[in-house]
Design a protein around this motif. Structure first.
Motif, PDB file in Angstrom:
ATOM      1  N   ASP A 132      83.421 -32.444  21.988  1.00  0.00           N
ATOM      2  CA  ASP A 132      82.380 -31.416  21.976  1.00  0.00           C
ATOM      3  C   ASP A 132      82.512 -30.500  20.754  1.00  0.00           C
ATOM      4  O   ASP A 132      81.512 -30.063  20.179  1.00  0.00           O
ATOM      5  CB  ASP A 132      82.453 -30.602  23.261  1.00  0.00           C
ATOM      6  CG  ASP A 132      82.149 -31.428  24.511  1.00  0.00           C
ATOM      7  OD1 ASP A 132      81.596 -32.543  24.360  1.00  0.00           O
ATOM      8  OD2 ASP A 132      82.489 -30.975  25.614  1.00  0.00           O
ATOM      9  N   TYR A 133      83.737 -30.217  20.365  1.00  0.00           N
ATOM     10  CA  TYR A 133      84.004 -29.365  19.195  1.00  0.00           C
ATOM     11  C   TYR A 133      83.480 -30.019  17.918  1.00  0.00           C
ATOM     12  O   TYR A 133      82.815 -29.378  17.091  1.00  0.00           O
ATOM     13  CB  TYR A 133      85.503 -29.121  19.121  1.00  0.00           C
ATOM     14  CG  TYR A 133      85.999 -28.345  17.930  1.00  0.00           C
ATOM     15  CD1 TYR A 133      85.606 -27.035  17.696  1.00  0.00           C
ATOM     16  CD2 TYR A 133      86.924 -28.919  17.051  1.00  0.00           C
ATOM     17  CE1 TYR A 133      86.092 -26.314  16.611  1.00  0.00           C
ATOM     18  CE2 TYR A 133      87.415 -28.215  15.973  1.00  0.00           C
ATOM     19  CZ  TYR A 133      86.996 -26.917  15.751  1.00  0.00           C
ATOM     20  OH  TYR A 133      87.491 -26.211  14.678  1.00  0.00           O
ATOM     21  N   VAL A 137      81.197 -32.440  17.734  1.00  0.00           N
ATOM     22  CA  VAL A 137      79.743 -32.563  17.809  1.00  0.00           C
ATOM     23  C   VAL A 137      79.067 -31.225  17.504  1.00  0.00           C
ATOM     24  O   VAL A 137      78.021 -31.168  16.844  1.00  0.00           O
ATOM     25  CB  VAL A 137      79.318 -33.087  19.192  1.00  0.00           C
ATOM     26  CG1 VAL A 137      77.816 -32.932  19.399  1.00  0.00           C
ATOM     27  CG2 VAL A 137      79.717 -34.547  19.351  1.00  0.00           C
ATOM     28  N   GLU A 138      79.674 -30.136  17.958  1.00  0.00           N
ATOM     29  CA  GLU A 138      79.114 -28.817  17.685  1.00  0.00           C
ATOM     30  C   GLU A 138      78.980 -28.566  16.188  1.00  0.00           C
ATOM     31  O   GLU A 138      78.012 -27.955  15.722  1.00  0.00           O
ATOM     32  CB  GLU A 138      80.001 -27.738  18.318  1.00  0.00           C
ATOM     33  CG  GLU A 138      79.530 -26.312  18.040  1.00  0.00           C
ATOM     34  CD  GLU A 138      80.493 -25.261  18.570  1.00  0.00           C
ATOM     35  OE1 GLU A 138      80.289 -24.071  18.283  1.00  0.00           O
ATOM     36  OE2 GLU A 138      81.475 -25.638  19.261  1.00  0.00           O
ATOM     37  N   HIS A 139      79.951 -29.026  15.415  1.00  0.00           N
ATOM     38  CA  HIS A 139      79.963 -28.747  13.976  1.00  0.00           C
ATOM     39  C   HIS A 139      79.406 -29.890  13.122  1.00  0.00           C
ATOM     40  O   HIS A 139      78.969 -29.642  11.988  1.00  0.00           O
ATOM     41  CB  HIS A 139      81.393 -28.431  13.531  1.00  0.00           C
ATOM     42  CG  HIS A 139      81.914 -27.144  14.079  1.00  0.00           C
ATOM     43  ND1 HIS A 139      81.683 -25.932  13.491  1.00  0.00           N
ATOM     44  CD2 HIS A 139      82.647 -26.882  15.199  1.00  0.00           C
ATOM     45  CE1 HIS A 139      82.255 -24.969  14.191  1.00  0.00           C
ATOM     46  NE2 HIS A 139      82.840 -25.516  15.237  1.00  0.00           N
ATOM     47  N   GLY A 141      77.308 -32.511  14.595  1.00  0.00           N
ATOM     48  CA  GLY A 141      76.262 -33.213  15.325  1.00  0.00           C
ATOM     49  C   GLY A 141      75.063 -33.597  14.486  1.00  0.00           C
ATOM     50  O   GLY A 141      74.497 -32.782  13.767  1.00  0.00           O
TER      51      GLY A 141
END
Length: 326
Positions: free
Chosen positions: A29-30, A32-34, A36
């Motif tokens: 998730d980390y 993908v957050e940056h 994505g």
């Protein structure tokens, strides 16, 4: 004095209560957050780490590219997320050879959970890809080498999930052309005329752009998702004329350059392995048991993800500062 013995690290890897799979999901998730990007590529690949003895979980004698020969090695399959902004590893699974599965005492000594059974490398890839897709990780393609491209089950599963792919296959892989009987990838490649090759870059490498000759041939789309096509993608060395083969499936309007871009993305996971081993200690562990391996590998993934995001953030800050100058 703290730090004079390995007891603290050993307790973290083997005794402390924490969920390494939850941390794995947090890393995903980390990143993908940056990073994505709907056009990102999910890259499956494996790597082997040389190990002595016979007690390290999953170890066996096999050929490994790490040593370039048959040696004692532990093999794991990884899933990387490759976007325009950067790339990082988001999942991992340890491969257990059949010999381990057939030896309950060995499994127990290594702490392998009772529910773990034999899984091929393509099955491990499917497990990790399933987790990513179920988590709605934004990605447009999947790519992998011949080990995975040679699995009809994996290819069918990807099409069932409507996930386009560019998967390397062997020259002997039987493929059904758009018309006529099935033939090997090598025989189909012989049909490409001299003018059917285009010089296209597959992306940047350590020595600059990777230039090859590329071509593709249509295959039957029977059974594919509506509006999809299938192709045999061919890569030819400009120096030796050696061929590489890829089986592709995706929207029928997909141009050749897009397939080439995806195929070239697979090299990026190798860069992640090199960075992970050289800078983050991915292979520098002395653990023998199942849980300790997963915990060490997850922590190495976390360190790599932090550095990837730090580099991306710094690049964006630098670009903004200089790009906004008068």
């Amino acid at each position: 004095m703290q730090g004079t013995t390995p007891d603290g690290l050993q307790h973290l890897l083997a005794g402390e209560v924490w969920d390494h799979d939850a941390v794995r999901d947090g890393i995903r998730d980390y990143l993908v957050e940056h990073l994505g990007d709907p056009g990102a590529v999910l890259v499956v690949d494996e790597t082997g780490d040389l190990k002595k003895g016979s007690h390290t979980v999953g170890v066996q004698r096999k050929y490994t590219g790490t040593a370039g020969k048959v040696d004692n090695a532990q093999v794991a399959v990884y899933l990387a997320y490759a976007a325009a902004a950067g790339h990082g590893v988001i999942d991992r699974e340890l491969y257990l050879p059949q010999g381990w599965i057939d030896d309950p005492a060995r499994l127990k000594a290594a702490g392998v959970p009772d529910q773990v059974g034999f899984a091929t490398k393509p099955e491990l890839a499917r497990l990790m890809l399933g987790r990513a897709l179920d988590a709605e990780v934004p990605a447009g393609w999947v790519t992998a080498d011949e080990v995975y491209g040679g699995s009809p089950a994996l290819r069918g599963w990807l099409e069932g999930r409507t996930m386009p792919y560019v998967l390397a296959v062997k020259s002997t892989e039987p493929l059904p052309p758009a018309s006529g009987p099935s033939a090997s990838a090598a025989r189909l490649a012989a049909r490409v005329p001299t003018e059917g090759w285009l010089r296209i870059s597959a992306g940047h490498g350590a020595k600059g752009r990777r230039w090859y000759g590329w071509s593709h041939l249509p295959l039957t789309a029977a059974g594919a998702p509506n509006g999809w096509g299938r192709w045999l993608l061919l890569r030819r060395s400009l120096r030796t004329r050696e061929l590489a083969y890829y089986l592709c499936a995706g929207p029928a309007s997909t141009p050749l350059v897009a397939l080439v871009r995806v195929a070239g993305t697979r090299w990026r996971v190798e860069e992640a392995f090199q960075a992970g081993k050289g800078l983050r200690g991915l292979d520098r562990y002395q653990v023998r048991r199942w849980r300790s391996w997963y915990r060490w590998t997850t922590l190495a993934m976390l360190a790599h993800a932090f550095l990837v995001v730090a580099a991306v953030t710094e690049h964006a800050r630098h670009h903004h500062r200089w790009g906004s100058s008068p």
